[in-house]
Scaffold this motif. Sequence first.
Motif, PDB file in Angstrom:
ATOM      1  N   ALA A 150     104.076 -91.144   2.803  1.00 29.83           N
ATOM      2  CA  ALA A 150     105.250 -91.743   2.155  1.00 29.83           C
ATOM      3  C   ALA A 150     106.059 -92.588   3.145  1.00 29.83           C
ATOM      4  N   ASN A 151     106.103 -92.166   4.415  1.00 28.04           N
ATOM      5  CA  ASN A 151     106.899 -92.919   5.398  1.00 28.04           C
ATOM      6  C   ASN A 151     106.156 -94.130   5.966  1.00 28.04           C
ATOM      7  N   GLY A 152     104.981 -94.408   5.417  1.00 26.95           N
ATOM      8  CA  GLY A 152     104.261 -95.613   5.818  1.00 26.95           C
ATOM      9  C   GLY A 152     103.266 -95.416   6.956  1.00 26.95           C
ATOM     10  N   THR A 153     103.277 -94.244   7.563  1.00 30.91           N
ATOM     11  CA  THR A 153     102.331 -94.053   8.665  1.00 30.91           C
ATOM     12  C   THR A 153     100.957 -93.646   8.134  1.00 30.91           C
ATOM     13  N   THR A 154      99.964 -93.991   8.930  1.00 33.84           N
ATOM     14  CA  THR A 154      98.589 -93.695   8.545  1.00 33.84           C
ATOM     15  C   THR A 154      98.090 -92.514   9.356  1.00 33.84           C
ATOM     16  N   SER A 155      97.384 -91.612   8.698  1.00 34.55           N
ATOM     17  CA  SER A 155      96.804 -90.509   9.467  1.00 34.55           C
ATOM     18  C   SER A 155      95.512 -90.024   8.826  1.00 34.55           C
ATOM     19  N   ILE A 156      94.847 -89.124   9.504  1.00 37.06           N
ATOM     20  CA  ILE A 156      93.559 -88.597   9.036  1.00 37.06           C
ATOM     21  C   ILE A 156      93.743 -87.136   8.665  1.00 37.06           C
ATOM     22  N   VAL A 157      93.192 -86.739   7.544  1.00 39.20           N
ATOM     23  CA  VAL A 157      93.200 -85.330   7.152  1.00 39.20           C
ATOM     24  C   VAL A 157      91.749 -84.884   7.066  1.00 39.20           C
ATOM     25  N   LYS A 158      91.470 -83.727   7.624  1.00 41.74           N
ATOM     26  CA  LYS A 158      90.079 -83.279   7.705  1.00 41.74           C
ATOM     27  C   LYS A 158      89.720 -82.293   6.584  1.00 41.74           C
ATOM     28  N   ALA A 159      88.495 -82.390   6.143  1.00 41.36           N
ATOM     29  CA  ALA A 159      87.961 -81.408   5.191  1.00 41.36           C
ATOM     30  C   ALA A 159      86.659 -80.864   5.768  1.00 41.36           C
ATOM     31  N   SER A 160      86.516 -79.553   5.745  1.00 41.89           N
ATOM     32  CA  SER A 160      85.311 -78.975   6.340  1.00 41.89           C
ATOM     33  C   SER A 160      84.155 -78.909   5.345  1.00 41.89           C
ATOM     34  N   ARG A 161      84.453 -78.880   4.068  1.00 43.43           N
ATOM     35  CA  ARG A 161      83.362 -78.761   3.090  1.00 43.43           C
ATOM     36  C   ARG A 161      83.127 -80.058   2.316  1.00 43.43           C
TER      37      ARG A 161
END
Length: 569
Positions: A260-271
């Motif tokens: 929402a604040n405009g920053t980009t990030s990565i979220v991990k999923a293990s499955r």
Amino acid sequence: TSVSTYDYIVVGGGTSGLVVANRLSELENINVLVIEAGGSAYDNVNVTDTGGYGNAFGTEIDWAYKTKDQEYGGGAPQTVRAGKALGGTSLINGMVYTRAQKSQIDAWETVGNKGWNWETLFPYYKKGEGFQVPDDYSWLEGSGVAYDPADHGYKGPLKVGWSSNQLNDGLAQKLNTTYQNMDVPIPYNKDANGGQMVGYTLYPKTVDSKLNIREDAARAYYYPYQSRSNLHVWLNTNVNKLTWKSGDDAIADGVEVTLANGTTSIVKASREIILAAGSLKSPLLLELSGVGNPDVLSKYGIKTKVNLPTVGENLQDQMNNGLAFDSKTKYSKVPDYVAYPSVGQMFSNATAVGKQLLANLPKYAAQVASANGNVTKSKDIERFFKIQWDLIFKSHIPVAEILLEPSGYTYDTEYWATVPFARGNVHISSADPTAAASIDPKYFMLDFDLQAQAQAARFIRQIFQTEPFASMAGSETSPGLSSVAAGADDQGWSSFIKNNYRSNFHPISTAAMMPKEVGGVVDTSLKVYGVSNVRVVDASVMPFQVCGHLQSTVYAVAERAADIIKNEN
Ligand code: FDA
């Protein structure tokens, strides 16, 4: 709580996504994250008001996707609406709860999806449903409300029933008499949700009958479960694309998001990553991640990870038109009377129509294939078209939905041919995930689609020439006989239809469940071909249009998807 890695990431907290997230989070040892681009619409009256259909259009919870100029359909672009908040399109839809004709779901198996048929899907329609038995039978009298107990589920999260807005004393019977008096009578169908849709009926809706508010995916599948410590939701977060494990194999390990604040990030999923962003978004997310047609991807500098050229193809929608008539009496409430005529009930010359259409199928298939650069093959399309032809002319599925909506001194009608043959597509038009897509449903590309749409209009005129409706109604105000003459042929109807239709908001099949060699994008476990751990669970996977409205089938497919995923773990 903040967790850095989740077992499953569900992309899109909409109709299908919240079903899958709910069911997976029944497993306590499993962490599920739902990422939703929109916010919460829990207290939004444009959502909750059962009489407020359309009030949310154009607001911040409507994606309002724009199509390309519709070359065959009047020239102008169309708006295709879709919900943007937790609950997705179930927040803004018409709440109609109707399923499909049995043979249509059986056709999913005919096309090559072993194990997907009415018999296997019917239990999932019921699993999700919390049917509310109307407890006050006095208000059923005259309202036309009826149902078959065997066709419904009673323990599911999704409340289905009738609201007080749907009642209108006596009109149901008058309309029924009118249908029985038509040249070819339209039979009364007590309950269209048991796999036999043809006839005249009054369907239930996704409403909370007691509170008289809309029932949506978030109210059914999320809010009552939000205290589960393994069920996480990020709102106002846009998923940009999948991220891949290093190496040549296509194994997704997370998603790139813009917060929402405009920053980009990565979220991990293990499955797994589960795409549930809707049929006009999920295929784009595949393309942005390098899964798709190399010709499309290379245009925008995206490296092909998996060559799957039919991503975004096979798009099928319907076209919605309406006629209006004066009413001699005033109506205040808004019932929903619907007729689903079969081809023999709508066309007096059905056999000839069928013959002509059959002869045109090879030409139509070639037209579709050439329009998409032969990404989908003419011979495969022809086979699908023959299956569709069989559904119309042999299984006698409904060929149109005819809705009567009286309000004030007007009888409004809405209608659409249920199974257009046109196939369009949706593709990225930029590597920027926020850029508008190229959406081209190719409305009215094939003559039969206009023929069916025009015949449905003639059918409506016939209703208003049949007693008792003929005496209850005044003259036709739209289009009116001066605009489209009595007895007008398809050409005579063409400009009214093409200049006044809208999308029926039922886009499907853009990541179709079908064998890969005939153009499928996902297999029968809804996994994307060539990728080990990404599934699509939304309306994108439906290989053929259904005659009911989409949500019940979307919910049912998602319920089954959740079981498939659970059984694999
Ligand atoms: P859905 O749109 O529900 O979910 C997708 C979700 O993903 C949305 O919440 C969206 O914001 C989110 N999303 C998209 N891109 C994202 C990204 N990049 N990152 C994160 N999140 C993202 N059906 C019916 O049965 N009866 C009816 O009366 C009607 N009437 C109707 C009216 C209108 C106006 C519309 C638009 C549609 C209908 N329908 C309908 C159709 C039905 O509601 C629809 O087919 C389903 O709700 C679609 O469910 P999905 O899960 O496929 O997508």
